[in-house]
Write a protein that holds these residues in place. Sequence first.
Motif, PDB file in Angstrom:
ATOM      1  N   ASN A  32       0.811  -1.221   0.000  1.00  0.00           N
ATOM      2  CA  ASN A  32       0.000   0.000   0.000  1.00  0.00           C
ATOM      3  C   ASN A  32       0.841   1.267   0.000  1.00  0.00           C
ATOM      4  OD1 ASN A  32      -2.275  -1.549  -0.008  1.00  0.00           O
ATOM      5  ND2 ASN A  32      -2.977  -0.990   2.029  1.00  0.00           N
ATOM      6  N   VAL A  33       2.066   1.174   0.525  1.00  0.00           N
ATOM      7  CA  VAL A  33       2.945   2.341   0.518  1.00  0.00           C
ATOM      8  C   VAL A  33       3.188   2.828  -0.912  1.00  0.00           C
ATOM      9  CG1 VAL A  33       5.326   3.072   0.953  1.00  0.00           C
ATOM     10  CG2 VAL A  33       4.057   1.867   2.720  1.00  0.00           C
ATOM     11  N   VAL A  34       3.181   1.904  -1.877  1.00  0.00           N
ATOM     12  CA  VAL A  34       3.396   2.265  -3.282  1.00  0.00           C
ATOM     13  C   VAL A  34       2.345   3.272  -3.740  1.00  0.00           C
ATOM     14  CG1 VAL A  34       3.547   1.387  -5.653  1.00  0.00           C
ATOM     15  CG2 VAL A  34       4.440   0.031  -3.755  1.00  0.00           C
ATOM     16  N   ALA A  35       1.125   3.158  -3.200  1.00  0.00           N
ATOM     17  CA  ALA A  35       0.033   4.053  -3.610  1.00  0.00           C
ATOM     18  C   ALA A  35       0.291   5.498  -3.230  1.00  0.00           C
ATOM     19  CB  ALA A  35      -1.294   3.586  -2.993  1.00  0.00           C
ATOM     20  N   PHE A  36       1.171   5.740  -2.239  1.00  0.00           N
ATOM     21  CA  PHE A  36       1.502   7.111  -1.860  1.00  0.00           C
ATOM     22  C   PHE A  36       2.371   7.801  -2.910  1.00  0.00           C
ATOM     23  CE2 PHE A  36       0.937   5.397   2.560  1.00  0.00           C
ATOM     24  CZ  PHE A  36      -0.145   6.183   2.885  1.00  0.00           C
ATOM     25  N   PHE A  37       3.025   7.007  -3.742  1.00  0.00           N
ATOM     26  CA  PHE A  37       3.998   7.560  -4.683  1.00  0.00           C
ATOM     27  C   PHE A  37       3.585   7.446  -6.150  1.00  0.00           C
ATOM     28  CE2 PHE A  37       6.224   6.125  -0.869  1.00  0.00           C
ATOM     29  CZ  PHE A  37       6.859   7.300  -0.496  1.00  0.00           C
ATOM     30  N   SER A  38       2.852   6.382  -6.495  1.00  0.00           N
ATOM     31  CA  SER A  38       2.488   6.197  -7.899  1.00  0.00           C
ATOM     32  C   SER A  38       1.265   5.315  -8.039  1.00  0.00           C
ATOM     33  CB  SER A  38       3.663   5.575  -8.664  1.00  0.00           C
ATOM     34  OG  SER A  38       3.275   5.196  -9.965  1.00  0.00           O
ATOM     35  N   GLY A  39       0.235   5.868  -8.632  1.00  0.00           N
ATOM     36  CA  GLY A  39      -0.960   5.086  -8.914  1.00  0.00           C
ATOM     37  C   GLY A  39      -0.667   4.002  -9.928  1.00  0.00           C
ATOM     38  N   ASP A  40       0.138   4.344 -10.938  1.00  0.00           N
ATOM     39  CA  ASP A  40       0.495   3.353 -11.958  1.00  0.00           C
ATOM     40  C   ASP A  40       1.303   2.217 -11.342  1.00  0.00           C
ATOM     41  OD1 ASP A  40      -0.770   4.824 -13.912  1.00  0.00           O
ATOM     42  OD2 ASP A  40       1.044   5.921 -14.487  1.00  0.00           O
ATOM     43  N   GLY A  41       2.226   2.580 -10.442  1.00  0.00           N
ATOM     44  CA  GLY A  41       3.028   1.559  -9.778  1.00  0.00           C
ATOM     45  C   GLY A  41       2.172   0.642  -8.931  1.00  0.00           C
ATOM     46  N   TYR A  42       1.200   1.226  -8.234  1.00  0.00           N
ATOM     47  CA  TYR A  42       0.307   0.417  -7.411  1.00  0.00           C
ATOM     48  C   TYR A  42      -0.528  -0.514  -8.275  1.00  0.00           C
ATOM     49  CZ  TYR A  42      -3.111  -0.839  -3.842  1.00  0.00           C
ATOM     50  OH  TYR A  42      -3.908  -1.540  -2.972  1.00  0.00           O
ATOM     51  N   ALA A 221      -4.017  13.363  -0.276  1.00  0.00           N
ATOM     52  CA  ALA A 221      -3.081  12.425  -0.893  1.00  0.00           C
ATOM     53  C   ALA A 221      -2.328  13.167  -1.988  1.00  0.00           C
ATOM     54  CB  ALA A 221      -3.842  11.246  -1.488  1.00  0.00           C
ATOM     55  N   PRO A 222      -1.022  12.953  -2.094  1.00  0.00           N
ATOM     56  CA  PRO A 222      -0.233  13.651  -3.119  1.00  0.00           C
ATOM     57  C   PRO A 222      -0.799  13.435  -4.515  1.00  0.00           C
ATOM     58  CG  PRO A 222       1.196  12.478  -1.594  1.00  0.00           C
ATOM     59  CD  PRO A 222      -0.201  12.061  -1.273  1.00  0.00           C
ATOM     60  N   SER A 223      -0.822  14.489  -5.322  1.00  0.00           N
ATOM     61  CA  SER A 223      -1.399  14.398  -6.659  1.00  0.00           C
ATOM     62  C   SER A 223      -0.652  13.413  -7.535  1.00  0.00           C
ATOM     63  CB  SER A 223      -1.407  15.772  -7.329  1.00  0.00           C
ATOM     64  OG  SER A 223      -0.097  16.279  -7.434  1.00  0.00           O
ATOM     65  N   TYR A 224       0.650  13.233  -7.255  1.00  0.00           N
ATOM     66  CA  TYR A 224       1.416  12.332  -8.096  1.00  0.00           C
ATOM     67  C   TYR A 224       1.123  10.870  -7.778  1.00  0.00           C
ATOM     68  CZ  TYR A 224       4.521  12.679  -4.008  1.00  0.00           C
ATOM     69  OH  TYR A 224       5.031  12.735  -2.728  1.00  0.00           O
ATOM     70  N   CYS A 225       0.240  10.633  -6.744  1.00  0.00           N
ATOM     71  CA  CYS A 225      -0.187   9.261  -6.492  1.00  0.00           C
ATOM     72  C   CYS A 225      -0.910   8.687  -7.705  1.00  0.00           C
ATOM     73  CB  CYS A 225      -1.143   9.205  -5.291  1.00  0.00           C
ATOM     74  SG  CYS A 225      -0.340   9.156  -3.684  1.00  0.00           S
ATOM     75  N   ALA A 226      -1.573   9.557  -8.447  1.00  0.00           N
ATOM     76  CA  ALA A 226      -2.342   9.087  -9.592  1.00  0.00           C
ATOM     77  C   ALA A 226      -1.467   8.921 -10.817  1.00  0.00           C
ATOM     78  CB  ALA A 226      -3.461  10.079  -9.890  1.00  0.00           C
ATOM     79  N   GLY A 227      -0.181   9.008 -10.651  1.00  0.00           N
ATOM     80  CA  GLY A 227       0.717   8.818 -11.760  1.00  0.00           C
ATOM     81  C   GLY A 227       0.839  10.050 -12.628  1.00  0.00           C
ATOM     82  N   LEU A 228       0.448  11.196 -12.111  1.00  0.00           N
ATOM     83  CA  LEU A 228       0.483  12.425 -12.887  1.00  0.00           C
ATOM     84  C   LEU A 228       1.882  13.041 -12.856  1.00  0.00           C
ATOM     85  CD1 LEU A 228      -2.899  13.979 -11.738  1.00  0.00           C
ATOM     86  CD2 LEU A 228      -2.461  12.658 -13.806  1.00  0.00           C
TER      87      LEU A 228
END
Length: 228
Positions: A32-42, A221-228
């Motif tokens: 779940n920590v991955v979701a804090f940094f990248s939606g695509d990665g998650y 949540a950081p905007s870059y979580c969505a892979g932006l």
Amino acid sequence: MWLINSPIGRKVVMSLTGICLILFLTFHCCMNVVAFFSGDGYDEVCEFLGSNWYAVVGTLVLAALAVCHIVYAFILTAQNRRARGNERYAVTDRRPEVSWASQNMLVLGIIILCGLVLHLYNFWGHMMFAELAGIPVANDPADGFAWIQDTFSNPVFSILYLVWICALWFHLTHGFWSAMQTLGWSGKIWLKRWQTIGVVYVTILLGIFAFLVLSFWLGFAPSYCAGL
């Protein structure tokens, strides 16, 4: 077989299955920590752990551990109630060494079980099960990030998850050191150490889960979580 028929054996089973479930929570937390940094990665992690054979086998093993832990918990609770007899109705002061969690493990367990059912419905049911059964759902079953956003944007779900996490905290902080004691891995010196380690470890672990819920619910949540 003593693991089934003996009270000590049942406690050993409870301890071993509990430790395995804590290890799974640790893996789930790292995921779940991955979701804090990248939606695509998650989503890539979710796709890797989708309906592949190894993920299905892992899910079945995890389900067996959870069922075994829950069943033995009810057996031990019933056993303890029978052993106490009418004494359980007596009004007594709680001894300082007896924690609140240890006296309310059944209530905490029921809350945790209800939270588990909710979690399975929100995520496993809409992801792995939907993909295996070919059931159409609102989002792509492999799009775990979208399911996180949808679930925790609902304040009712977010509050229920936070209550679940609190119940887990009380349950695990007691269960952690209790498992070590049952398995004979603690003595007079190490008992206090395991209690401290358990509180610190479980607080960090569940704190990350709580922060995930709050960050998506409150919209920070950081905007870059969505892979932006």
